[in-house]
Each structure stands twice: as structure tokens, then as C-alpha cells.
Scaffold this motif. Structure first.
Motif, mmCIF file in Angstrom:
data_model
loop_
_atom_site.group_PDB
_atom_site.id
_atom_site.type_symbol
_atom_site.label_atom_id
_atom_site.label_comp_id
_atom_site.label_asym_id
_atom_site.label_seq_id
_atom_site.Cartn_x
_atom_site.Cartn_y
_atom_site.Cartn_z
ATOM 1 N N LEU A 25 0.825 -1.214 0.000
ATOM 2 C CA LEU A 25 0.000 0.000 0.000
ATOM 3 C C LEU A 25 0.859 1.264 0.000
ATOM 4 C CD1 LEU A 25 -2.866 -1.135 2.391
ATOM 5 C CD2 LEU A 25 -3.086 -0.652 -0.059
ATOM 6 N N ASP A 26 2.023 1.191 0.648
ATOM 7 C CA ASP A 26 2.958 2.324 0.619
ATOM 8 C C ASP A 26 3.462 2.556 -0.801
ATOM 9 O OD1 ASP A 26 2.668 2.530 3.347
ATOM 10 O OD2 ASP A 26 4.487 1.398 3.812
ATOM 11 N N VAL A 27 3.755 1.444 -1.478
ATOM 12 C CA VAL A 27 4.228 1.519 -2.865
ATOM 13 C C VAL A 27 3.157 2.174 -3.740
ATOM 14 C CG1 VAL A 27 4.731 0.073 -4.888
ATOM 15 C CG2 VAL A 27 5.863 -0.403 -2.706
ATOM 16 N N ALA A 65 -6.625 -10.430 1.527
ATOM 17 C CA ALA A 65 -6.980 -9.840 0.242
ATOM 18 C C ALA A 65 -8.124 -8.838 0.404
ATOM 19 C CB ALA A 65 -7.370 -10.933 -0.751
ATOM 20 N N GLU A 66 -9.091 -9.192 1.217
ATOM 21 C CA GLU A 66 -10.232 -8.310 1.429
ATOM 22 C C GLU A 66 -9.787 -6.979 2.037
ATOM 23 O OE1 GLU A 66 -13.339 -9.984 3.849
ATOM 24 O OE2 GLU A 66 -14.798 -8.528 3.106
ATOM 25 N N THR A 67 -8.883 -7.047 3.013
ATOM 26 C CA THR A 67 -8.349 -5.833 3.644
ATOM 27 C C THR A 67 -7.651 -4.954 2.622
ATOM 28 O OG1 THR A 67 -7.976 -7.146 5.620
ATOM 29 C CG2 THR A 67 -6.884 -5.001 5.526
ATOM 30 N N ILE A 68 -6.769 -5.558 1.826
ATOM 31 C CA ILE A 68 -5.989 -4.785 0.851
ATOM 32 C C ILE A 68 -6.906 -4.202 -0.240
ATOM 33 C CG2 ILE A 68 -4.125 -4.882 -0.869
ATOM 34 C CD1 ILE A 68 -3.112 -5.180 1.980
ATOM 35 N N LEU A 69 -7.820 -5.026 -0.739
ATOM 36 C CA LEU A 69 -8.711 -4.555 -1.805
ATOM 37 C C LEU A 69 -9.602 -3.413 -1.331
ATOM 38 C CD1 LEU A 69 -9.853 -7.780 -3.684
ATOM 39 C CD2 LEU A 69 -8.037 -6.189 -4.265
ATOM 40 N N THR A 70 -10.041 -3.493 -0.105
ATOM 41 C CA THR A 70 -10.868 -2.423 0.447
ATOM 42 C C THR A 70 -10.069 -1.126 0.517
ATOM 43 O OG1 THR A 70 -12.112 -4.058 1.693
ATOM 44 C CG2 THR A 70 -12.331 -1.775 2.411
ATOM 45 N N LYS A 71 -8.802 -1.252 0.902
ATOM 46 C CA LYS A 71 -7.945 -0.050 0.969
ATOM 47 C C LYS A 71 -7.634 0.502 -0.417
ATOM 48 C CE LYS A 71 -6.198 -0.806 5.547
ATOM 49 N NZ LYS A 71 -5.157 -1.378 6.407
ATOM 50 N N MET A 72 -7.526 -0.391 -1.383
ATOM 51 C CA MET A 72 -7.346 0.072 -2.768
ATOM 52 C C MET A 72 -8.590 0.830 -3.219
ATOM 53 S SD MET A 72 -5.797 -3.082 -4.829
ATOM 54 C CE MET A 72 -4.175 -3.726 -4.638
ATOM 55 N N ALA A 80 -8.766 3.280 -6.696
ATOM 56 C CA ALA A 80 -8.143 2.435 -7.722
ATOM 57 C C ALA A 80 -9.097 1.275 -7.999
ATOM 58 C CB ALA A 80 -6.788 1.925 -7.251
ATOM 59 N N ARG A 81 -9.204 0.888 -9.272
ATOM 60 C CA ARG A 81 -10.094 -0.219 -9.629
ATOM 61 C C ARG A 81 -9.320 -1.533 -9.672
ATOM 62 N NH1 ARG A 81 -12.448 1.487 -15.080
ATOM 63 N NH2 ARG A 81 -10.714 2.967 -15.023
ATOM 64 N N ILE A 82 -10.034 -2.607 -9.401
ATOM 65 C CA ILE A 82 -9.414 -3.927 -9.410
ATOM 66 C C ILE A 82 -9.952 -4.714 -10.605
ATOM 67 C CG2 ILE A 82 -8.943 -6.030 -8.072
ATOM 68 C CD1 ILE A 82 -8.201 -3.336 -6.657
ATOM 69 N N ALA A 83 -9.025 -5.280 -11.383
ATOM 70 C CA ALA A 83 -9.408 -6.171 -12.482
ATOM 71 C C ALA A 83 -8.954 -7.584 -12.150
ATOM 72 C CB ALA A 83 -8.759 -5.708 -13.790
ATOM 73 N N PHE A 123 -15.543 -9.173 -2.603
ATOM 74 C CA PHE A 123 -14.491 -8.183 -2.845
ATOM 75 C C PHE A 123 -14.945 -7.070 -3.788
ATOM 76 C CE2 PHE A 123 -11.651 -12.148 -2.467
ATOM 77 C CZ PHE A 123 -11.515 -11.990 -1.100
ATOM 78 N N PRO A 124 -14.396 -5.876 -3.620
ATOM 79 C CA PRO A 124 -14.737 -4.764 -4.527
ATOM 80 C C PRO A 124 -14.013 -4.862 -5.874
ATOM 81 C CG PRO A 124 -13.184 -3.991 -2.864
ATOM 82 C CD PRO A 124 -13.460 -5.435 -2.557
#
Ligand code: C2E
Ligand code: CA
Ligand code: CA
Ligand code: CA
Length: 279
Positions: A129-131, A162-169, A174-177, A194-195
Motif C-alpha cells: 500500500l505504501d508503494v 486480500a479483502e483488507t488490501i482490496l478495500t484499501k485500494m 483504484a479499480r481492481i481487475a 471483494f470490490p
């Protein structure tokens, strides 16, 4: 002779347990390549199926080795994933791609988006997430212009994480594909949990269209599912007019493939954008 025997033994044991013998020298060359700046990014257009207007680009990494020539990512990404170099390469790619998109938009004089592949190891890295934040802050690119491509496998390794990271994205817009959709080992339940914004139908399901009834059924089912879940679909690996027509007729909005644009260097992509704008 004894030394030679020993060296050979090391090579053999590595070959039996890990990547092929040839890739051991590739791995050594990769560290050198990072120092020498031999990695670069290509960009493949993702187009509107109807108008063929460029909507965005997928970022695809290349390695231009001084003697081996272009080393394809299928050769070096798995090695980088094993030795951890993917974290460094991936962070560089994300930042460079965000910066590049700004330049693409200036040339095109309209809004575009950039799609970047995130490997399983990158996704699981504590610093991910820092990156991401660093790339967005450095480039000034708003999150909504960024699509992060992950595979079903990446989600399934540790769904809670994954759910934690995707929620933060998603918080960052940012969109997830989901890349290579339909080829991974996973359950459809994650589409609910997941979003996710985009499904990329793998080239394997496109290749034999329009002839293959089974592939047609799979593509139709994915398009139907996506429609009801409010997701966008990108058909990957579209090489023929018939394939494009088939997918477009069935409501597929976005196309990516050799038919509408091969992966290309940034300056070539800019020429393509310029042409469309001023045509
Ligand atoms: P991918 O993410 O599924 O990328 C699509 C691949 O399909 C690319 O191969 C692209 O050149 C190829 N392709 C696109 N359209 C067509 C078509 O019409 N016909 C055919 N035959 N192929 C088409 P590429 O660039 O060799 O990349 C291979 C894989 O390497 C990618 O598959 C992705 O998994 C990985 N990769 C590439 N760049 C990166 C990166 O920056 N980071 C990570 N983590 N992985 C990357
Ligand atoms: Ca991809
Ligand atoms: Ca793909
Ligand atoms: Ca693939």
C-alpha cells in the motif's frame, strides 16, 4: 576436474528442485539488468469495442538483454517472483506507468487509464500500500485512473488479507481487475465479497471463437454475470475481426489484442494517440 564435477552437481541439484538450468544464469543476469536499467515498459491499448477508441493501456514489462535480446516476461517474471525481485521491479513499474499515463493524456488531450499487473508476492508484501501511495503521490495520478490487475490465485492465497488490501485500494478509488478470468482455481463467491470492477476474459476463451461453441458459452456466461454484477469486461487476445464482432455483439465493451494494438514502446503509443486525436 574435481571442481568441475562439484559445480555441475550444484547445477544439477538446482535443476531438479527449481527452475530449469538455463534460468539460473538468467537469474544472475537479472540483478545486473536492474543495475544496468535493462527493464522497460511496453503499453498495449485497451479499446472500446464499438468505436475502437483507446480507453487505456495495460503496462507490460520487457527486458532488453544486451546479447539475449528481448527476454519475454514468462521467462523472467516467475524468477523475480521466486527471488523477490518482483517487489522492486513491480514498484518501479507502477510508478513509471503512472507517470507515463500523464504524458499519454497530454498527447491525447483526453482522459485515459493505466492498468498495471500486480503479482501475488507484490500483493502480499507489507509495503504494497505504501508503494501504491508513493506511485500516486509522485505522479499526481488520481486513483480512478489506475487499474490493478490481479489473478484469482492472488485472492485465494489469503482471502481475509486480500479483502483488507482490496478495500484499501477501493478507498483510494483504484479499480481492481481480475486477470485471466476463468482460468484460476477459485469460487465465484469472491465477486460478491471483494470490490472488483473489471473481469478480463482470458485469451484461452477467445482464441477459438467464433467456431467453438463451448468457448462461446463461457464468454456469454461471463458477460451475463458481469452485466448483472455491474462489472466491466475486457476480452483479451482478440486477434481477428470475427472475434471482435462476436464479443461486441454480445455486449463486451472493451477489447485488448493484436487486432486493435500490440504492446508497444511509449513513444509508439504516443504516436498512435496523436494520430487519433488529429486525424
Ligand atoms: P497478462 O497479464 O495476461 O498479459 C497479456 C499477455 O497477452 C501479454 O503477454 C500480451 O502481449 C499478450 N497478448 C495481448 N494481446 C494478444 C493477442 O492478441 N494475441 C496473443 N497471442 N497474445 C496477446 P506478455 O507481455 O508476454 O506478458 C505475459 C505475462 O507476463 C502477462 O500476462 C503477465 O502475467 C506477466 N507480466 C507482464 N508484465 C508484467 C508486470 O509488469 N508485472 C507482473 N507482475 N507481471 C507481468
Ligand atoms: Ca494482465
Ligand atoms: Ca491476462
Ligand atoms: Ca495471461
Amino acid at each position: 576436474a574435481k571442481e568441475t564435477g562439484k559445480a555441475r552437481c550444484v547445477v544439477y541439484s538446482a535443476r531438479h528442485s527449481g527452475p530449469p538450468e538455463h534460468d539460473i544464469s538468467l537469474e544472475a543476469a537479472m540483478f545486473q539488468a536492474v543495475r544496468e536499467g535493462e527493464f522497460l515498459l511496453y503499453y498495449q491499448p485497451i479499446v472500446d469495442a464499438r468505436t475502437r477508441e483507446i480507453e487505456g493501456f495495460e503496462t507490460l514489462m520487457r527486458w532488453r538483454h544486451p546479447t539475449l535480446g528481448m527476454v519475454p516476461p514468462v521467462r523472467f517474471i516467475p524468477i523475480a517472483e521466486t527471488n523477490g525481485l518482483i517487489n522492486l521491479l513491480g514498484a518501479w513499474a507502477l510508478k513509471a506507468a503512472c507517470v507515463q499515463l500523464k504524458q499519454f493524456e497530454e498527447v491525447a488531450k483526453r482522459s485515459l487509464y493505466i492498468s498495471v499487473n500486480i503479482s501475488p508476492r507484490q500483493f502480499r508484501n507489507d509495503k504494497f500500500l505504501d508503494v501504491l501511495d508513493d506511485a500516486m503521490a509522485f505522479s499526481g495520478l488520481p486513483g480512478e485512473k489506475l487499474v490493478l490487475e490481479i489473478t484469482e490465485g492472488t485472492l485465494m492465497i489469503d482471502p481475509a488479507h486480500a479483502e483488507t488490501i482490496l478495500t484499501k485500494m477501493a478507498d483510494r478509488k483504484a479499480r481492481i481487475a481480475i486477470d485471466d478470468f476463468g482460468t484460476g482455481y477459485s469460487s465465484l463467491a469472491y465477486l460478491k465479497r471483494f470490490p472488483i470492477s473489471v473481469l478480463k476474459i482470458d485469451r484461452a476463451f477467445i482464441r477459438d471463437l467464433p467456431g467453438s461453441q463451448k468457448d462461446g458459452a463461457i464468454c456469454n456466461a461471463v458477460l451475463d454475470l458481469a452485466k448483472h454484477l455491474g462489472l466491466n469486461v475486457v476480452a483479451e487476445g482478440v486477434e481477428t475481426e470475427d472475434q471482435l464482432a462476436y464479443m461486441q455483439d454480445r455486449g463486451c465493451q472493451y477489447i485488448q489484442g493484436y487486432l486493435t494494438g500490440k504492446p508497444m514502446a511509449a513513444h509508439v503509443a504516443m504516436a498512435a494517440l496523436r494520430e487519433r486525436t488529429y486525424a
